[in-house]
Design a protein around this motif. Structure first.
Motif, mmCIF file in Angstrom:
data_model
loop_
_atom_site.group_PDB
_atom_site.id
_atom_site.type_symbol
_atom_site.label_atom_id
_atom_site.label_comp_id
_atom_site.label_asym_id
_atom_site.label_seq_id
_atom_site.Cartn_x
_atom_site.Cartn_y
_atom_site.Cartn_z
ATOM 1 N N ILE A 176 0.842 -1.204 0.000
ATOM 2 C CA ILE A 176 0.000 0.000 0.000
ATOM 3 C C ILE A 176 0.870 1.243 0.000
ATOM 4 O O ILE A 176 0.659 2.168 -0.798
ATOM 5 C CB ILE A 176 -0.944 -0.014 1.214
ATOM 6 N N LEU A 177 1.851 1.297 0.895
ATOM 7 C CA LEU A 177 2.712 2.481 1.017
ATOM 8 C C LEU A 177 3.457 2.769 -0.282
ATOM 9 O O LEU A 177 3.672 3.928 -0.643
ATOM 10 C CB LEU A 177 3.698 2.294 2.164
ATOM 11 N N SER A 178 3.848 1.715 -1.000
ATOM 12 C CA SER A 178 4.596 1.910 -2.247
ATOM 13 C C SER A 178 3.742 2.564 -3.334
ATOM 14 O O SER A 178 4.274 3.054 -4.330
ATOM 15 C CB SER A 178 5.139 0.573 -2.759
ATOM 16 N N ARG A 179 2.417 2.575 -3.140
ATOM 17 C CA ARG A 179 1.529 3.193 -4.135
ATOM 18 C C ARG A 179 1.173 4.637 -3.790
ATOM 19 O O ARG A 179 0.403 5.273 -4.505
ATOM 20 C CB ARG A 179 0.239 2.390 -4.275
ATOM 21 N N CYS A 180 1.713 5.169 -2.707
ATOM 22 C CA CYS A 180 1.437 6.562 -2.340
ATOM 23 C C CYS A 180 2.030 7.504 -3.382
ATOM 24 O O CYS A 180 3.164 7.319 -3.830
ATOM 25 C CB CYS A 180 2.010 6.878 -0.959
ATOM 26 N N LYS A 181 1.281 8.515 -3.753
ATOM 27 C CA LYS A 181 1.740 9.480 -4.756
ATOM 28 C C LYS A 181 2.539 10.615 -4.115
ATOM 29 O O LYS A 181 3.491 11.118 -4.697
ATOM 30 C CB LYS A 181 0.539 10.080 -5.502
ATOM 31 N N LEU A 182 2.107 11.050 -2.931
ATOM 32 C CA LEU A 182 2.789 12.147 -2.249
ATOM 33 C C LEU A 182 4.030 11.613 -1.547
ATOM 34 O O LEU A 182 3.952 10.639 -0.802
ATOM 35 C CB LEU A 182 1.849 12.808 -1.232
ATOM 36 N N ARG A 183 5.166 12.253 -1.793
ATOM 37 C CA ARG A 183 6.418 11.776 -1.237
ATOM 38 C C ARG A 183 6.459 11.977 0.278
ATOM 39 O O ARG A 183 6.046 13.015 0.794
ATOM 40 C CB ARG A 183 7.605 12.491 -1.890
ATOM 41 N N ASP A 184 6.979 10.981 0.970
ATOM 42 C CA ASP A 184 7.106 11.006 2.425
ATOM 43 C C ASP A 184 8.398 10.280 2.774
ATOM 44 O O ASP A 184 8.576 9.115 2.418
ATOM 45 C CB ASP A 184 5.900 10.306 3.076
ATOM 46 N N GLU A 185 9.304 10.975 3.452
ATOM 47 C CA GLU A 185 10.608 10.403 3.763
ATOM 48 C C GLU A 185 10.496 9.105 4.558
ATOM 49 O O GLU A 185 11.304 8.187 4.391
ATOM 50 C CB GLU A 185 11.442 11.431 4.546
ATOM 51 N N ARG A 186 9.471 9.015 5.393
ATOM 52 C CA ARG A 186 9.287 7.796 6.187
ATOM 53 C C ARG A 186 9.061 6.583 5.300
ATOM 54 O O ARG A 186 9.561 5.486 5.579
ATOM 55 C CB ARG A 186 8.107 7.967 7.155
ATOM 56 N N ILE A 187 8.328 6.790 4.218
ATOM 57 C CA ILE A 187 8.030 5.673 3.318
ATOM 58 C C ILE A 187 9.300 5.240 2.590
ATOM 59 O O ILE A 187 9.629 4.040 2.546
ATOM 60 C CB ILE A 187 6.930 6.049 2.308
ATOM 61 N N TYR A 188 10.035 6.201 2.026
ATOM 62 C CA TYR A 188 11.238 5.818 1.291
ATOM 63 C C TYR A 188 12.237 5.106 2.196
ATOM 64 O O TYR A 188 12.784 4.053 1.827
ATOM 65 C CB TYR A 188 11.921 7.030 0.639
ATOM 66 N N LEU A 189 12.473 5.653 3.377
ATOM 67 C CA LEU A 189 13.446 5.044 4.278
ATOM 68 C C LEU A 189 13.012 3.637 4.700
ATOM 69 O O LEU A 189 13.841 2.738 4.838
ATOM 70 C CB LEU A 189 13.642 5.932 5.511
ATOM 71 N N LEU A 190 11.709 3.445 4.872
ATOM 72 C CA LEU A 190 11.199 2.121 5.227
ATOM 73 C C LEU A 190 11.412 1.145 4.077
ATOM 74 O O LEU A 190 11.888 0.018 4.283
ATOM 75 C CB LEU A 190 9.714 2.207 5.581
ATOM 76 N N LEU A 191 11.073 1.561 2.847
ATOM 77 C CA LEU A 191 11.255 0.684 1.690
ATOM 78 C C LEU A 191 12.726 0.323 1.493
ATOM 79 O O LEU A 191 13.062 -0.832 1.171
ATOM 80 C CB LEU A 191 10.706 1.358 0.427
ATOM 81 N N GLU A 192 13.597 1.301 1.711
ATOM 82 C CA GLU A 192 15.035 1.023 1.549
ATOM 83 C C GLU A 192 15.519 0.068 2.636
ATOM 84 O O GLU A 192 16.265 -0.886 2.356
ATOM 85 C CB GLU A 192 15.845 2.319 1.592
ATOM 86 N N ARG A 193 15.118 0.315 3.874
ATOM 87 C CA ARG A 193 15.563 -0.546 4.988
ATOM 88 C C ARG A 193 15.099 -1.988 4.771
ATOM 89 O O ARG A 193 15.880 -2.932 4.940
ATOM 90 C CB ARG A 193 15.007 0.007 6.304
ATOM 91 N N VAL A 194 13.847 -2.148 4.375
ATOM 92 C CA VAL A 194 13.313 -3.489 4.158
ATOM 93 C C VAL A 194 14.023 -4.163 2.990
ATOM 94 O O VAL A 194 14.345 -5.356 3.048
ATOM 95 C CB VAL A 194 11.787 -3.421 3.912
ATOM 96 N N PHE A 195 14.289 -3.409 1.922
ATOM 97 C CA PHE A 195 14.971 -3.985 0.757
ATOM 98 C C PHE A 195 16.364 -4.480 1.140
ATOM 99 O O PHE A 195 16.768 -5.581 0.743
ATOM 100 C CB PHE A 195 15.079 -2.952 -0.360
ATOM 101 N N ARG A 196 17.097 -3.684 1.903
ATOM 102 C CA ARG A 196 18.467 -4.061 2.263
ATOM 103 C C ARG A 196 18.498 -5.317 3.148
ATOM 104 O O ARG A 196 19.467 -6.062 3.136
ATOM 105 C CB ARG A 196 19.164 -2.902 2.973
ATOM 106 N N GLN A 197 17.421 -5.540 3.885
ATOM 107 C CA GLN A 197 17.356 -6.700 4.776
ATOM 108 C C GLN A 197 16.605 -7.876 4.141
ATOM 109 O O GLN A 197 16.455 -8.929 4.764
ATOM 110 C CB GLN A 197 16.656 -6.319 6.083
ATOM 111 N N SER A 198 16.169 -7.698 2.915
ATOM 112 C CA SER A 198 15.221 -8.637 2.312
ATOM 113 C C SER A 198 15.846 -9.951 1.872
ATOM 114 O O SER A 198 16.972 -10.003 1.376
ATOM 115 C CB SER A 198 14.551 -7.986 1.102
ATOM 116 N N GLU A 199 15.040 -11.019 2.030
ATOM 117 C CA GLU A 199 15.356 -12.309 1.428
ATOM 118 C C GLU A 199 14.486 -12.546 0.199
ATOM 119 O O GLU A 199 14.559 -13.606 -0.417
ATOM 120 C CB GLU A 199 15.136 -13.429 2.453
ATOM 121 N N ASN A 200 13.654 -11.555 -0.119
ATOM 122 C CA ASN A 200 12.790 -11.632 -1.306
ATOM 123 C C ASN A 200 13.019 -10.369 -2.127
ATOM 124 O O ASN A 200 12.207 -9.441 -2.140
ATOM 125 C CB ASN A 200 11.327 -11.755 -0.880
#
Length: 281
Positions: A176-200
């Motif tokens: 859901i968060l990845s589909r937000c149109k308005l930029r929010d630093e919390r969303i980007y940082l969360l997506l990056e953190r999860v990606f760096r730790q991801s096994e998928n």
């Protein structure tokens, strides 16, 4: 005390009239013509006076209050009376009334599915949607709710962030968060953190692609350059990079990769139906 509107199977009545009409006009239309004609006949039926209703199907529902409409919907489903398109369209035209939102707390899965489809991406339904995600275990219902929230994600942002931090439906919240149109630093940082730790990697790369923040490009380029990634991961990472306007051109050899070999073998046995027939000798 005001009596409840009677339940009328308008679709059943239409089917009866259609069967009679088709019998009277047998042989006059091809199967394809019937396919095009039946929706038009159904639309016309909506403006046809029905004695039992003392109204047309469209007029019958238009005369109801919001509460009467949603009560009729619930009764149709509870009593296995087909829900007509006329009832659904009337509810949709009212812009997700409070009476419809209340149905989203129902325990009846069929009623919930119908109510979700009718409420759609209307923000008035979002609090109920998140309550449903918190309690509901049915995967299809959860997927239906997430689809609606994704279609209008910005109003869902704060709840989605809260749910993620509380450990509730985390993958759905990221989607859901990845589909937000308005930029929010919390969303980007969360997506990056999860990606760096991801096994998928493929899934979490797709969230970067959907969110559209080009700051993810160096992170994706670093990941795609790893020797240990497999062919499927490579393909998804490359797609995400290109979706963000980037490019990856380093030659890679996946000839020994199990996924690559499986895909190559399947493609060898897939007939090319687009190829022109060779002329007969």
């Amino acid at each position: 005390m005001k009596t409840q509107p009677i339940l009328i199977d308008f679709d059943g009545l239409f089917d009866e009239k259609l069967a009679q009409y088709m019998e009277e006009n047998a042989g006059k239309h091809t199967e394809k013509q019937w396919e095009e004609l039946i929706p038009k006949l159904y639309k016309n039926f909506g403006d046809t006076f029905i004695k039992r209703a003392q109204n047309t199907p469209k007029g019958y529902y238009a005369a109801m209050t919001d509460e009467e409409l949603t009560d009729s919907l619930a009764r149709h489903i509870a009593e296995n009376v087909p829900v007509s398109d006329f009832l659904c369209r009337e509810l949709e035209s009212r812009g997700c009334p409070d009476a419809l939102v209340r149905l989203l707390d129902s325990e009846n899965e069929q009623l919930l599915t119908t109510a979700i489809n009718l409420a759609g991406g209307n923000e008035k339904a979002y609090a109920a949607y998140f309550r449903l995600l918190e309690r509901e275990e049915n995967a299809e219902l959860r997927e239906a709710v997430v689809e609606q929230l994704k279609n209008n994600a910005d109003p869902a942002k704060e709840n989605a962030l809260s749910f993620y931090e509380r450990g509730i439906a985390r993958e759905e919240m990221l989607e859901i968060l990845s589909r937000c149109k308005l930029r929010d630093e919390r969303i980007y940082l969360l997506l990056e953190r999860v990606f760096r730790q991801s096994e998928n990697l493929p899934m979490h790369a797709s969230y970067f692609a959907a969110y559209g923040d080009t700051r993810a490009l160096p992170v994706l380029l670093e990941a795609i350059d790893r020797e240990e990634i497999n062919y499927l991961e490579y393909q998804e990472l490359k797609y995400a990079i290109e979706a963000l306007g980037g490019e990856y051109t380093t030659p890679r050899d996946f000839s020994e990769d199990a996924y690559f070999r499986e895909i190559s073998e399947q493609s060898q046995f897939t007939p090319d139906f687009t190829a022109k027939e060779k002329p007969q000798a």
